[in-house]
Design an enzyme around this catalytic site. Structure first.
Site, PDB file in Angstrom:
ATOM      1  N   ARG A 167      35.047  40.460  35.222  1.00  0.00           N
ATOM      2  CA  ARG A 167      34.121  41.438  35.814  1.00  0.00           C
ATOM      3  C   ARG A 167      33.586  42.433  34.790  1.00  0.00           C
ATOM      4  NH1 ARG A 167      37.179  42.559  41.166  1.00  0.00           N
ATOM      5  NH2 ARG A 167      36.806  40.624  42.296  1.00  0.00           N
TER       6      ARG A 167
ATOM      7  N   TYR B 112      37.507  31.302  51.775  1.00  0.00           N
ATOM      8  CA  TYR B 112      36.368  32.157  52.146  1.00  0.00           C
ATOM      9  C   TYR B 112      35.535  31.524  53.262  1.00  0.00           C
ATOM     10  CZ  TYR B 112      36.473  35.710  48.419  1.00  0.00           C
ATOM     11  OH  TYR B 112      36.781  36.777  47.620  1.00  0.00           O
TER      12      TYR B 112
ATOM     13  N   ARG C 221      20.624  46.803  39.411  1.00  0.00           N
ATOM     14  CA  ARG C 221      20.832  46.246  40.753  1.00  0.00           C
ATOM     15  C   ARG C 221      20.136  47.086  41.815  1.00  0.00           C
ATOM     16  NH1 ARG C 221      24.899  44.447  43.456  1.00  0.00           N
ATOM     17  NH2 ARG C 221      23.181  44.314  44.904  1.00  0.00           N
TER      18      ARG C 221
ATOM     19  N   ASP D 200      28.284  34.606  41.075  1.00  0.00           N
ATOM     20  CA  ASP D 200      29.335  34.788  42.057  1.00  0.00           C
ATOM     21  C   ASP D 200      29.890  33.420  42.454  1.00  0.00           C
ATOM     22  OD1 ASP D 200      30.372  35.258  45.065  1.00  0.00           O
ATOM     23  OD2 ASP D 200      30.336  37.162  43.997  1.00  0.00           O
TER      24      ASP D 200
ATOM     25  N   ARG E  33      30.172  46.586  38.203  1.00  0.00           N
ATOM     26  CA  ARG E  33      29.903  47.849  38.904  1.00  0.00           C
ATOM     27  C   ARG E  33      30.459  49.079  38.208  1.00  0.00           C
ATOM     28  NH1 ARG E  33      32.701  45.840  44.318  1.00  0.00           N
ATOM     29  NH2 ARG E  33      34.165  45.153  42.714  1.00  0.00           N
TER      30      ARG E  33
END
Length: 367
Positions: free
Chosen positions: A37, A164, A50, A86, A41
């Site tokens: 990552r 998921y 973004r 992703d 973020r």
């Protein structure tokens, strides 16, 4: 820097191959480091790009993926880039709808509930048609990196994707998905086989597009015990490594190093070491010496600083890194966190982590 899509051929010459050398088990003058990552973020510039844009719309824009992949490399002397994407683009390629809900994470509008729902999935996926935007992002980024460091591609592993698709999002127990393994073992294997086949094509396509190494994320391994892992995760992890390598050979593509990261699967390290991957990634719950004793000398280890350690003062981060390097040794080792960077991490502390790995490993190698 992320303009103009040139031909996939004629990539710039690689200037820093330390990560690839370590992955292959060759000697390195210092320990290479990257962070899961790292394109993300915790960087203010990430949010500027973004903005309020839909997450998956960002994933489908090669230009934005390229920019987000390059951002951490402008700040930190990392030894590898990982393409911004992703793992859930793969269920999307199978025809499922996934939306990113602010504050909640990914949500499947219609998760798989019954075995009959498997019939709704595409049984044959043309990865170039469905996921070509990822390949374009990889090619564009490989050019835009200008040979600075190698570019990693990745995919989720079948069990993690299956969990998921059935849970419809994150879950603390994965009870719905696990119930399939107990109630519908044949249907579970059918779904896992489909996912393994598509993942194989997807990873081969990433190499064709310019990825120089690949990581398979079995992020939900910790929800399985040794038996379920042995039956429903490991066979597909093995198959993917084998199938990717034989297809790369067939298509005369480079045989790139592959990393398996099965989070919380310390019970399966021995098996993972023999699953066909050059590198085994570790989460922060295992002692480096124990991991090395289990996997032996023939694979490279990657990991495993607790991401929360980055909340510590910078001096403390340096001490923790030094201890980690002394435990792993500086060779056949790639430094990383034991999971992804948390969004509220101070970027300066990530910088301190990267610099400490370089400084301490050089020092250990000299002495």
């Amino acid at each position: 820097t992320c303009s103009l899509l040139r031909s996939p051929k004629g990539f710039p010459k690689l200037k820093n191959d330390t990560f690839l050398r370590a992955a292959r088990g060759e000697e390195t003058e210092y320990t290479p480091v990257w962070c899961m990552r790292q394109a993300g973020r915790f960087l203010p510039e990430f949010h500027e790009i973004r903005g309020s844009q839909d997450f998956f719309a960002t994933c489908r824009s090669p230009k934005l993926c390229c920019e987000l992949t390059l951002q951490p490399l402008r700040r930190f002397p990392l030894d590898a880039a990982i393409i911004f994407s992703d793992i859930l683009v793969l269920p999307q390629a199978l025809g499922m709808e996934v939306v990113m809900v602010s504050g909640k994470g990914p949500v499947f509008t219609e998760p798989l509930k019954e075995v009959e729902d498997l019939l709704k999935l595409r049984q044959k996926v043309d990865v170039t048609a469905e996921l070509g935007y990822v390949f374009q992002a990889i090619t564009l980024t490989r050019h835009s990196l200008e040979g600075k460091v190698p570019l990693l591609g990745f995919s989720g592993a079948p069990w993690t994707l299956m969990s998921y698709m059935i849970e419809g999002g994150g879950s603390t127990t994965m009870a719905k998905a696990k119930s399939w393994l107990y109630r519908h073992p044949e249907a579970s294997h059918r779904l896992l086989r489909l996912l393994a086949d598509v993942t194989t094509d997807y990873l081969v396509g990433q190499v064709a597009a310019g990825a120089q190494a690949l990581q398979l994320f079995e992020s939900h391994a910790g929800h399985l015990g040794p038996e379920l892992f042995q039956d429903f995760a490991l066979p597909y992890i093995r198959d993917i490594a084998q199938a990717v390598k034989s297809k790369l050979k067939e298509e005369a593509l480079p045989l790139v190093p592959m990393i398996i990261f099965a989070k919380d699967a310390h019970y399966a390290l021995r098996d993972l070491a023999h699953a066909g991957y050059e590198v085994v990634g570790l989460d922060w719950t295992i002692r480096p010496q124990e991991a090395r004793a289990q996997v032996g000398k023939d694979v490279t280890l990657q990991g495993n600083l607790d991401p929360c350690a980055l909340y510590a003062p910078k001096e403390k981060i340096g001490e923790l890194v030094k201890k980690m390097l002394e435990s792993f040794g500086t060779q056949r080792y790639i430094a990383n966190l034991g999971h992804g960077i948390y969004p509220d991490t101070n970027p300066e502390h990530v910088g301190a982590f990267v610099e400490a790995v370089h400084a301490h490993s050089r020092h250990i190698n000299k002495h």
